[in-house]
Motif scaffolding. Sequence first.
Motif, PDB file in Angstrom:
ATOM      1  N   ASP A 181     -22.036 -40.151 -13.546  1.00 59.81           N
ATOM      2  CA  ASP A 181     -21.160 -41.313 -13.701  1.00 59.81           C
ATOM      3  C   ASP A 181     -19.734 -40.876 -14.019  1.00 59.81           C
ATOM      4  O   ASP A 181     -18.764 -41.432 -13.483  1.00 59.81           O
ATOM      5  N   TYR A 182     -19.589 -39.892 -14.872  1.00 62.38           N
ATOM      6  CA  TYR A 182     -18.258 -39.432 -15.256  1.00 62.38           C
ATOM      7  C   TYR A 182     -17.603 -38.618 -14.145  1.00 62.38           C
ATOM      8  O   TYR A 182     -16.389 -38.690 -13.948  1.00 62.38           O
ATOM      9  N   ILE A 183     -18.411 -37.850 -13.415  1.00 61.99           N
ATOM     10  CA  ILE A 183     -17.867 -37.117 -12.270  1.00 61.99           C
ATOM     11  C   ILE A 183     -17.344 -38.103 -11.221  1.00 61.99           C
ATOM     12  O   ILE A 183     -16.249 -37.925 -10.667  1.00 61.99           O
ATOM     13  N   ALA A 184     -18.115 -39.145 -10.965  1.00 62.13           N
ATOM     14  CA  ALA A 184     -17.699 -40.155  -9.995  1.00 62.13           C
ATOM     15  C   ALA A 184     -16.397 -40.819 -10.429  1.00 62.13           C
ATOM     16  O   ALA A 184     -15.509 -41.081  -9.614  1.00 62.13           O
ATOM     17  N   TRP A 185     -16.267 -41.073 -11.735  1.00 57.01           N
ATOM     18  CA  TRP A 185     -15.035 -41.686 -12.244  1.00 57.01           C
ATOM     19  C   TRP A 185     -13.850 -40.757 -12.026  1.00 57.01           C
ATOM     20  O   TRP A 185     -12.784 -41.190 -11.576  1.00 57.01           O
ATOM     21  N   VAL A 186     -14.012 -39.488 -12.333  1.00 56.27           N
ATOM     22  CA  VAL A 186     -12.909 -38.528 -12.216  1.00 56.27           C
ATOM     23  C   VAL A 186     -12.457 -38.393 -10.766  1.00 56.27           C
ATOM     24  O   VAL A 186     -11.259 -38.479 -10.460  1.00 56.27           O
ATOM     25  N   VAL A 187     -13.397 -38.179  -9.847  1.00 56.17           N
ATOM     26  CA  VAL A 187     -13.010 -37.934  -8.450  1.00 56.17           C
ATOM     27  C   VAL A 187     -12.483 -39.200  -7.783  1.00 56.17           C
ATOM     28  O   VAL A 187     -11.774 -39.119  -6.769  1.00 56.17           O
ATOM     29  N   THR A 188     -12.818 -40.375  -8.324  1.00 54.28           N
ATOM     30  CA  THR A 188     -12.271 -41.627  -7.795  1.00 54.28           C
ATOM     31  C   THR A 188     -10.879 -41.895  -8.340  1.00 54.28           C
ATOM     32  O   THR A 188     -10.004 -42.409  -7.627  1.00 54.28           O
ATOM     33  N   THR A 189     -10.651 -41.541  -9.594  1.00 54.94           N
ATOM     34  CA  THR A 189      -9.370 -41.821 -10.238  1.00 54.94           C
ATOM     35  C   THR A 189      -8.280 -40.864  -9.804  1.00 54.94           C
ATOM     36  O   THR A 189      -7.111 -41.257  -9.630  1.00 54.94           O
ATOM     37  N   LEU A 190      -8.619 -39.592  -9.626  1.00 49.13           N
ATOM     38  CA  LEU A 190      -7.608 -38.574  -9.322  1.00 49.13           C
ATOM     39  C   LEU A 190      -6.764 -38.889  -8.079  1.00 49.13           C
ATOM     40  O   LEU A 190      -5.535 -38.713  -8.114  1.00 49.13           O
TER      41      LEU A 190
END
Length: 216
Positions: A144-153
């Motif tokens: 979940d956190y990886i998905a958030w990071v790669v979507t936000t960057l």
Amino acid sequence: MEFLNWVRGPGLEYATVIFLVGIFMRFIEMWLIGRKPDLSRPRASASRAGWRAVWRRSLPSEGLMKNSPLVLIAGYVFHIGFLLVLLFFIPHIQFFKDVLGFGWAGLPSPVIDFLSILTIAALVALLVHRLVDPVRRFLSTSQDYIAWVVTTLPVVTGYMAMHMDVVPYTTMLALHILSVEILMVVFPFTKLMHAFTFAVSRYYNGAAMGRKGVQL
């Protein structure tokens, strides 16, 4: 400049191949899993119930709006904002035109800026809520956190490339493109894949319930 040339050339090619092959493999995987034949007599139209489920589950849930309005509103803002920035930022449209051979009208830069800020704010709000809500924090995994990071960057680096002089423009642009390529590589193998499978899963569940006579 060499870094920018690499992410624009070989890096983009590698990411595109992994993205397309990954999505193809995931759909093949779902098709191979299959399902057992339902030998019971259908009580209602499965296809009609399936399409109804796709439509109704795409609308805001009354329960979610009542219990977690932040999640609902921020979720819609993020998804719509991200899609509009991706498809209607003029440099993005030029890229799609180079690849597809055709383009479309874009949105004014101030509108894109506003949508980018809204999207980033919504993503931050969703992350904070996930961290402070005990249930969501317990259910969250590293994915979940990886998905958030790669979507936000990509949104953050794209905005910084256009408006901030933290680093030279060419370096920031290269980092933006690289962040997009990371998103493409990660996409098929994480929960982000739901962008392609949500309609299929909703139809499947709706059709199964409709066949049994469940009111959706």
